[in-house]
Design a protein around this motif. Structure first.
Motif, PDB file in Angstrom:
ATOM      1  N   ASN A  48      -5.976  -7.046  -1.291  1.00 13.47           N
ATOM      2  CA  ASN A  48      -7.320  -7.164  -0.711  1.00 13.47           C
ATOM      3  C   ASN A  48      -7.262  -7.661   0.728  1.00 13.47           C
ATOM      4  O   ASN A  48      -7.996  -7.179   1.592  1.00 13.47           O
ATOM      5  N   GLU A  67      -5.984 -23.155  -3.692  1.00 15.11           N
ATOM      6  CA  GLU A  67      -7.095 -22.690  -4.510  1.00 15.11           C
ATOM      7  C   GLU A  67      -6.601 -21.755  -5.623  1.00 15.11           C
ATOM      8  O   GLU A  67      -7.038 -21.818  -6.773  1.00 15.11           O
ATOM      9  N   VAL A  68      -5.686 -20.870  -5.249  1.00 13.01           N
ATOM     10  CA  VAL A  68      -5.129 -19.948  -6.248  1.00 13.01           C
ATOM     11  C   VAL A  68      -4.366 -20.730  -7.308  1.00 13.01           C
ATOM     12  O   VAL A  68      -4.512 -20.477  -8.516  1.00 13.01           O
ATOM     13  N   LEU A  97      -6.654 -22.367  -9.700  1.00 17.92           N
ATOM     14  CA  LEU A  97      -7.273 -21.391 -10.609  1.00 17.92           C
ATOM     15  C   LEU A  97      -6.314 -21.012 -11.727  1.00 17.92           C
ATOM     16  O   LEU A  97      -6.689 -20.920 -12.901  1.00 17.92           O
ATOM     17  N   TYR A 128      -8.564 -12.575   7.413  1.00 19.03           N
ATOM     18  CA  TYR A 128      -8.667 -14.011   7.116  1.00 19.03           C
ATOM     19  C   TYR A 128      -7.279 -14.590   6.842  1.00 19.03           C
ATOM     20  O   TYR A 128      -6.292 -13.845   6.784  1.00 19.03           O
ATOM     21  N   MET A 142      -6.214  -4.827   2.890  1.00 13.17           N
ATOM     22  CA  MET A 142      -7.275  -3.819   3.027  1.00 13.17           C
ATOM     23  C   MET A 142      -8.389  -4.326   3.928  1.00 13.17           C
ATOM     24  O   MET A 142      -9.150  -3.532   4.489  1.00 13.17           O
ATOM     25  N   LYS A 143      -8.510  -5.640   4.033  1.00 17.75           N
ATOM     26  CA  LYS A 143      -9.479  -6.209   4.989  1.00 17.75           C
ATOM     27  C   LYS A 143      -8.820  -6.413   6.353  1.00 17.75           C
ATOM     28  O   LYS A 143      -9.287  -7.239   7.170  1.00 17.75           O
ATOM     29  N   GLU A 202      -3.063  -8.668  -6.307  1.00 19.55           N
ATOM     30  CA  GLU A 202      -4.425  -8.224  -5.993  1.00 19.55           C
ATOM     31  C   GLU A 202      -4.970  -8.954  -4.769  1.00 19.55           C
ATOM     32  O   GLU A 202      -5.631  -8.348  -3.920  1.00 19.55           O
ATOM     33  N   ILE A 203      -4.676 -10.235  -4.683  1.00 23.80           N
ATOM     34  CA  ILE A 203      -5.160 -11.015  -3.539  1.00 23.80           C
ATOM     35  C   ILE A 203      -4.538 -10.509  -2.231  1.00 23.80           C
ATOM     36  O   ILE A 203      -5.225 -10.317  -1.232  1.00 23.80           O
ATOM     37  N   LEU A 252       0.804  -1.228   0.000  1.00 19.89           N
ATOM     38  CA  LEU A 252       0.000   0.000   0.000  1.00 19.89           C
ATOM     39  C   LEU A 252       0.832   1.271   0.000  1.00 19.89           C
ATOM     40  O   LEU A 252       0.705   2.112  -0.884  1.00 19.89           O
ATOM     41  N   GLN A 290      -5.136 -20.084   1.245  1.00 11.68           N
ATOM     42  CA  GLN A 290      -5.708 -19.919  -0.091  1.00 11.68           C
ATOM     43  C   GLN A 290      -4.774 -20.409  -1.192  1.00 11.68           C
ATOM     44  O   GLN A 290      -5.144 -20.413  -2.376  1.00 11.68           O
ATOM     45  N   MET A 342      -0.416 -12.249 -15.508  1.00  9.75           N
ATOM     46  CA  MET A 342      -1.589 -12.871 -14.897  1.00  9.75           C
ATOM     47  C   MET A 342      -1.238 -13.371 -13.502  1.00  9.75           C
ATOM     48  O   MET A 342      -1.957 -13.106 -12.537  1.00  9.75           O
ATOM     49  N   PHE A 389       1.399 -12.583 -11.495  1.00  8.03           N
ATOM     50  CA  PHE A 389       1.764 -11.528 -10.546  1.00  8.03           C
ATOM     51  C   PHE A 389       0.557 -10.661 -10.207  1.00  8.03           C
ATOM     52  O   PHE A 389       0.322 -10.320  -9.044  1.00  8.03           O
ATOM     53  N   GLY A 390      -0.233 -10.305 -11.219  1.00  7.10           N
ATOM     54  CA  GLY A 390      -1.422  -9.477 -10.992  1.00  7.10           C
ATOM     55  C   GLY A 390      -2.389 -10.159 -10.040  1.00  7.10           C
ATOM     56  O   GLY A 390      -2.967  -9.517  -9.151  1.00  7.10           O
ATOM     57  N   THR A 391      -2.546 -11.439 -10.197  1.00  3.20           N
ATOM     58  CA  THR A 391      -3.461 -12.185  -9.326  1.00  3.20           C
ATOM     59  C   THR A 391      -2.957 -12.205  -7.882  1.00  3.20           C
ATOM     60  O   THR A 391      -3.697 -11.865  -6.950  1.00  3.20           O
TER      61      THR A 391
END
Lengths: 197, 197, 197, 197
Positions: free
Chosen positions: A168, A184-185, A188, A176, A171-172, A164-165, A108, A181, A157, A159-161
């Motif tokens: 997020n 799962e990532v 995907l 969690y 920011m939360k 971003e994860i 951030l 994860q 794709m 690095f962006g994924t």
DNA sequence: CATGAATGAGTGTTCATTCAT
DNA sequence: TATGAATGAACACTCATTCAT
């Protein structure tokens, strides 16, 4: 600047900068605040860093250097490309999950710096990008990934994924578990959205 | 703030802000420079916006509102989820490729704003995120996407990928054609890296 | 910068600078102190002057411009070269004797400025030097002064003498009467040390 | 401060200061730069000088002491007051022409120091002023100069003239020969501007 | 509605000096 | 004597915001 060996103040200042920026935000992190946190005088900062921006660039270089080389060392022990990718994701998440301050600063705060600083930051990230490229190439060589992949796009794709994860998650307020994860990532990225038949 | 109907200066100022920020960078974009570009007095800015940050938030709201609703309208005419996704990617890339100033401002310059501003920006993006979620849900309903997908994670993967690709394109000074990458990106998202059998 | 007509703040600031520098010395004259003395905000200074040095250069230009043009107007009414020279010396001493603050600033304080500032100050003094040259030339034309004088050297002698006398007077805290020395100085410059026969 | 005998570092530092100030200007001549030029540690400076100003005062005392005593020795061998004055001017110009660094430092750079420093510098110059006074008195005694001269004023005229001439020569980058102006200056001082009859 | 002159809080950086070794 | 790493006070300048007109 020599190596960081035997330069205790150099590392004190960088660690102080991470803490101060994580807790106060980029714009409220004056040099004097960093100096106080590091337990040195304002002027001492300038014995080790050219200027304020140099603290931030150095911070990123030191921390991301560590970050990347740890991933590097881990995945070179593994041969299977998919396992390499799993490790890469896992260590990416793990390292940031283990150091919340660092995660906040890199995901951030450092992004609200000037274009010039961001260019230098990108320079450091190149090492990471090359590593991703190598994993993808290995996967193709091993017949695990499609042979006609656009390597650069795949890297963006992946690095962006991941980026971003993590952003997020921060920011939360790290509410969690990021690390659970990983599989799962990986799934995907490797198999995409579509139903297989 | 009322509607933008019949508030010509409101839009003048926002468009001036996009131009000034794109050409000078975020930190060299003083209120007085935006006012001059808009052809109004400094003080006039404050008749339409609460403060400087409000210009930027409004800018993002107006421009992203357009951006999102255009994509929305386009994809609702399409029924097939994969075609919806193709359209979404295509319009995402197209709209930014058509307005370089806006692309620079949203992808690079606005990100060096304060955490508070970025929280508000995220608020605006929620509309986009919901749209992505709906496309994914549609795909699942249509039996095209796997039924056990983690919807939030998929959305982060899609948005993270598109965002990273656009940012890279801008950092390379728009030197290549963004739009022609649509199908390749779609393929990657839908099918992943792995060889199919 | 336009003319000083109708720019009350411009002159307020310059007069404040003269007072503050005369009373506190060059190095203790911070911009904020000048602003306070002028009764304006710090930032207001920068609406009228490019930077701190520009205050000083402008101060010198304004005050020395007046100083020189007053002497100019006086001596052009006089035809006799020796009387012109007497007037020049008289007005030089008079004007500085009448404004102790200005005398201190121009004779002492402004000389401890940077080389760059002193070059600009010299630019202003050129007008004075030309005036001295013209008086000397007139004296030669009128058969009063020797025809083979080195004009530049004479000017240095005259200016150096007046300047040294005024500086000494200031360093002695204006304890004696500067103006009553005019005739004696004139006599010395015109006739030199030697006994006449 | 003791005598300079057997204090090699003391002189090293003073000579380093002259070189550094002449080449970099007063304001860019930090203590650390002088120490480096002198080949000693920063702290060592403070074993020989009370503070930075003390370096400059000592520099002036040492160099002007030499300057003055050389002139003193020369003119005491001469009996004729006019020849004394010629020698004084000649040596004043010669010594500065022979050491450009010193000339720059004493004529330009040291004058941008604080009022306090300049008061101490004046203290040193008193020796020179007394010498000038004695030459003038000798001239009066020898019936060469007018008996009713204001001794102090004459001294200011002589010193002001020489000083202004040297300063101009330095500001013109020593482009012309200072020393060949001696006779002309002497003539001007002794006989003034006026035509003799 | 519109103006733009005036405001004043906020901060990175330098460098003379000290003192533990 | 000599060192040089560490200190910390000091200050010019910018620019978002206000408000009298």
């Amino acid at each position: 600047m020599n190596t960081k060996i035997n330069r205790p103040k150099y590392n004190q200042i960088i660690d102080a900068a991470v803490k101060v920026i994580a807790e106060n935000g980029y714009h409220a992190s004056q040099v004097s605040k960093i100096a106080k946190q590091a337990g040195v005088a304002d002027g001492t900062i300038y014995l080790y860093f050219k200027n304020k921006e140099d603290i931030l660039v150095s911070l990123f270089q030191e921390k991301m250097g560590d970050f990347i080389s740890k991933i590097e060392k881990a995945i070179e022990k593994e041969t299977d490309a998919i396992e390499k990718l799993r490790l890469l994701i896992s260590m990416h998440f793990n390292q940031l999950a283990e150091d919340h301050h660092l995660a906040i600063v890199t995901q951030l705060e450092l992004r609200q710096s000037s274009k010039e600083l961001r260019l230098k930051i990108n320079e450091v990230l190149k090492g990471y990008f090359i590593m991703i490229d190598q994993v993808v190439s290995a996967g193709i060589d091993q017949g695990l990934f499609q042979s006609d992949l656009n390597n650069k796009m795949v890297r963006q794709m992946i690095f962006g994924t991941l980026d971003e994860i993590v952003t997020n998650w921060i920011m939360k307020d790290h509410k969690y578990d990021l690390v659970q994860q990983v599989d799962e990532v990986l799934e995907l990225i490797v198999n995409g959205l579509a139903v297989k038949n």
